[in-house]
Design a protein around this motif. Structure first.
Motif, short mmCIF file in Angstrom:
data_model
loop_
_atom_site.label_atom_id
_atom_site.label_comp_id
_atom_site.label_asym_id
_atom_site.label_seq_id
_atom_site.Cartn_x
_atom_site.Cartn_y
_atom_site.Cartn_z
N ILE A 87 0.64 -1.18 -0.05
CA ILE A 87 -0.05 -0.02 -0.10
C ILE A 87 0.91 1.29 -0.08
O ILE A 87 1.78 1.27 0.73
CB ILE A 87 -0.92 -0.01 1.38
N ALA A 88 0.66 2.07 -0.86
CA ALA A 88 1.49 3.38 -1.02
C ALA A 88 0.73 4.53 -0.48
O ALA A 88 -0.47 4.88 -0.69
CB ALA A 88 2.07 3.64 -2.52
N GLN A 89 1.24 5.41 0.09
CA GLN A 89 0.86 6.65 0.48
C GLN A 89 1.71 7.82 0.19
O GLN A 89 2.94 7.89 0.31
CB GLN A 89 0.72 6.79 2.00
N ILE A 90 1.13 8.88 -0.54
CA ILE A 90 1.73 10.22 -0.85
C ILE A 90 1.18 11.11 -0.18
O ILE A 90 -0.15 11.59 -0.12
CB ILE A 90 1.68 10.36 -2.45
N THR A 91 1.91 12.16 0.43
CA THR A 91 1.55 13.56 1.21
C THR A 91 1.84 14.60 0.17
O THR A 91 2.97 14.89 -0.33
CB THR A 91 2.25 13.69 2.54
N VAL A 92 0.69 15.48 -0.14
CA VAL A 92 0.96 16.46 -0.91
C VAL A 92 0.43 17.87 -0.16
O VAL A 92 -0.40 17.72 0.48
CB VAL A 92 0.03 16.33 -2.12
N ARG A 93 1.16 18.75 -0.41
CA ARG A 93 1.17 20.19 0.01
C ARG A 93 0.15 20.97 -0.74
O ARG A 93 0.68 20.94 -1.70
CB ARG A 93 2.43 20.62 0.30
N MET A 94 -0.94 21.37 -0.15
CA MET A 94 -1.75 22.24 -0.98
C MET A 94 -2.21 23.33 -0.42
O MET A 94 -2.44 23.52 0.59
CB MET A 94 -3.31 21.38 -1.35
N HIS A 95 -1.75 24.53 -1.04
CA HIS A 95 -2.23 26.05 -0.80
C HIS A 95 -3.16 26.31 -1.56
O HIS A 95 -2.90 26.66 -3.00
CB HIS A 95 -0.99 26.72 -0.86
N SER A 96 -4.32 26.51 -1.22
CA SER A 96 -5.61 27.00 -2.08
C SER A 96 -6.45 28.20 -1.31
O SER A 96 -6.18 28.14 -0.04
CB SER A 96 -6.57 25.73 -2.15
N LYS A 97 -7.37 28.72 -2.30
CA LYS A 97 -8.21 29.64 -1.86
C LYS A 97 -9.66 29.02 -1.93
O LYS A 97 -9.91 28.60 -3.00
CB LYS A 97 -7.99 30.80 -2.34
N GLN A 98 -10.39 28.64 -0.93
CA GLN A 98 -11.35 28.03 -0.83
C GLN A 98 -12.54 28.67 0.11
O GLN A 98 -12.28 29.33 0.81
CB GLN A 98 -11.31 26.43 -0.39
N GLU A 117 -2.96 23.02 3.40
CA GLU A 117 -3.13 21.47 3.87
C GLU A 117 -2.21 20.52 3.34
O GLU A 117 -1.65 20.61 2.37
CB GLU A 117 -4.60 20.99 3.33
N TYR A 118 -1.69 19.56 4.24
CA TYR A 118 -0.80 18.55 3.81
C TYR A 118 -1.93 17.36 3.59
O TYR A 118 -2.16 16.50 4.71
CB TYR A 118 0.28 18.16 4.92
N VAL A 119 -2.20 16.88 2.43
CA VAL A 119 -3.24 16.03 2.23
C VAL A 119 -2.47 14.54 1.70
O VAL A 119 -1.49 14.65 1.13
CB VAL A 119 -4.01 16.17 1.11
N VAL A 120 -3.14 13.45 2.35
CA VAL A 120 -2.41 12.04 2.13
C VAL A 120 -3.46 11.32 1.36
O VAL A 120 -4.58 11.23 1.44
CB VAL A 120 -2.27 11.38 3.64
N PHE A 121 -2.71 10.91 0.10
CA PHE A 121 -3.72 9.88 -0.88
C PHE A 121 -2.82 8.76 -0.84
O PHE A 121 -1.53 8.23 -0.38
CB PHE A 121 -3.32 10.45 -2.23
N TRP A 178 -5.92 5.76 -6.75
CA TRP A 178 -5.52 6.72 -5.66
C TRP A 178 -6.72 7.32 -5.00
O TRP A 178 -7.61 7.94 -5.75
CB TRP A 178 -4.67 7.71 -6.37
N ARG A 179 -6.52 7.47 -3.58
CA ARG A 179 -7.83 7.88 -3.02
C ARG A 179 -7.53 8.82 -1.83
O ARG A 179 -6.40 8.61 -1.36
CB ARG A 179 -8.71 6.93 -2.53
N LEU A 180 -8.22 9.72 -1.52
CA LEU A 180 -7.89 10.70 -0.39
C LEU A 180 -8.03 9.84 0.77
O LEU A 180 -9.00 9.14 1.19
CB LEU A 180 -9.03 11.85 -0.34
N HIS A 181 -7.08 9.97 1.81
CA HIS A 181 -6.99 9.17 2.76
C HIS A 181 -6.78 9.82 4.25
O HIS A 181 -7.64 9.53 5.24
CB HIS A 181 -5.74 8.41 2.99
N GLY A 182 -6.37 11.15 4.23
CA GLY A 182 -6.33 11.72 5.52
C GLY A 182 -5.60 13.13 5.15
O GLY A 182 -5.37 13.41 4.31
N LYS A 183 -5.33 13.76 6.43
CA LYS A 183 -4.61 14.94 6.59
C LYS A 183 -3.56 14.81 7.62
O LYS A 183 -3.90 14.25 8.80
CB LYS A 183 -5.58 16.25 6.60
N ILE A 184 -2.50 15.83 7.54
CA ILE A 184 -1.48 15.70 8.54
C ILE A 184 -1.45 17.28 8.97
O ILE A 184 -1.36 18.26 8.37
CB ILE A 184 -0.03 15.38 7.97
N TYR A 185 -1.41 17.44 10.30
CA TYR A 185 -1.54 18.76 10.91
C TYR A 185 -0.28 18.91 11.67
O TYR A 185 0.05 18.80 12.89
CB TYR A 185 -2.78 18.93 11.56
N PRO A 186 0.87 19.75 11.01
CA PRO A 186 2.23 20.00 11.72
C PRO A 186 2.11 20.92 12.65
O PRO A 186 0.89 21.49 13.01
CB PRO A 186 2.98 20.45 10.47
#
Length: 367
Positions: free
Chosen positions: A254-265, A289-293, A304-312
């Motif tokens: 199982i693979a997990q990738i953390t992506v940093r997203m800076h958005s206006k929403q 947000e640091y979103v984990v897929f 690939w599916r959205l799995h969670g978020k990391i809060y530093p």
């Protein structure tokens, strides 16, 4: 034994007078070499009934009463009765216990079930929640700077060794590229929130893992969500890549990738009464947000599916939600009684004006 004694006696009598006199020892119990009398040799018949066994030279008859005091009487259950109880039905066993005067429900407790969902397509958690800090440590703080550089180098090595290198070895992921993954991650992020807004479970399971579904579904189960992505302030970038097998050493990667997203929403959450709990539909906010897929790469058709978020630690805490609930009739009555007991503001003002007038009149009378 008697025959042997006679034989020895004859030998002593027939010996000449000048010969030495021979004596024979007589034992009270039989000797262990006397195998002529097998019942006694094996212990079936005792040579001395007053003794406990054939090798004991103490008369244990006097200690019989003391040995009896050490005996413990145990009431063993009847095997036939126990077998009969096992064959009884629940109603018959209950009737039997009531006849004996035993309460069948004395020690009975309701059975508690602890059930949990198990899936091998996803893992309930995040493999590596570490995110490298955005603001590097100052040069003056040498110890923290050294630890940070060490963690960054180790993190990049794991991204290659336990991440991209391991993913590319799987069938169907030979051409996997992190640079092109960010666009797909943004699309999954938007589609997942749209499915959540529409309460479409089928679409949610397509874009959200079971771990994320358990956290996101309660927001719309008794309420509603409004989401709108206006723009991406900064291009998204991959921060961490991890690949592991669940269960360990099973090959179920199982693979997990953390992506940093800076958005206006725009994001707003409402409760079941339509009251706003969190966010706003009109005000747009910049969100980092640091979103984990996650992807089940053990199979060729894994998605690939959205799995969670990391809060530093350096991210600002979330805005608190204002929850509402239905009040019972008793609670409403108590609140009404408390409200009636409180004085009105108008009456307080009238009393203050009357008190001021009395003070002015007293001052005038004194003058």
């Amino acid at each position: 034994m008697l025959g042997r004694l006679c034989h020895q006696l004859n030998k002593t009598l027939l010996t000449p007078c000048h010969a030495a006199v021979c004596t024979t020892q007589v034992a009270g119990v039989h000797h262990h070499k006397e195998a002529d009398d097998m019942p006694r040799f094996t212990g079936m018949h005792r040579s001395n009934k007053a003794k406990a066994n054939r090798n004991t030279h103490v008369n244990e008859k006097m200690f019989r009463r003391m040995r009896g005091r050490k005996t413990i009487l145990i009431d063993l259950p009847d095997d036939s009765a126990k077998d009969r109880e096992d064959q009884m039905t629940t109603a018959e066993l209950r009737t039997e216990l009531l006849k004996r005067g035993v309460n069948p429900y004395k020690d009975a407790q309701p059975r508690v079930w602890n059930e949990g969902q198990i899936t091998f397509q996803s893992i309930y958690g995040i493999a590596d929640p570490y995110v490298p800090p955005e603001n590097p440590a100052s040069l003056t703080d040498f110890n923290n700077k050294f630890d940070e550089v060490k963690q960054r180098v180790q993190h990049k090595f794991y991204n290659w060794r336990m991440g991209t290198n391991r993913i590319k070895k799987k069938q169907g992921f030979e051409k996997f590229d992190i640079k092109t993954f960010t666009e797909k991650a943004e699309d999954i992020y938007v589609q997942a929130h749209k499915a959540l807004e529409q309460r479409n479970k089928q679409q949610m399971h397509k874009y959200i893992t079971e771990y994320a579904f358990a956290k996101m579904w309660p927001d719309v189960e008794n309420g509603s969500v409004r989401f709108e992505l206006i723009e991406m302030v900064e291009p998204s970038k991959v921060v961490a890549v991890r690949c592991f097998d669940n269960p360990p050493k099973s090959g179920n990667d199982i693979a997990q990738i953390t992506v940093r997203m800076h958005s206006k929403q725009k994001l707003s959450i409402y409760d079941r009464f339509g009251s706003l709990i969190l966010g706003s539909e009109e005000e747009a906010k910049d969100v980092v947000e640091y979103v984990v897929f996650e992807n089940h790469i053990a199979v060729v058709d894994g998605e690939w599916r959205l799995h969670g978020k990391i809060y530093p630690k350096w991210i600002e805490p979330k805005q608190g939600s204002h929850l509402t609930k239905v009040l019972s009739s008793d609670q409403i009555k108590t609140l009404e009684s408390k409200a009636q007991a409180l004085p009105l503001r108008t009456t307080e003002k009238l009393e203050e004006e009357a008190a001021n007038k009395k003070k002015e009149q007293k001052e005038e009378n004194k003058s």
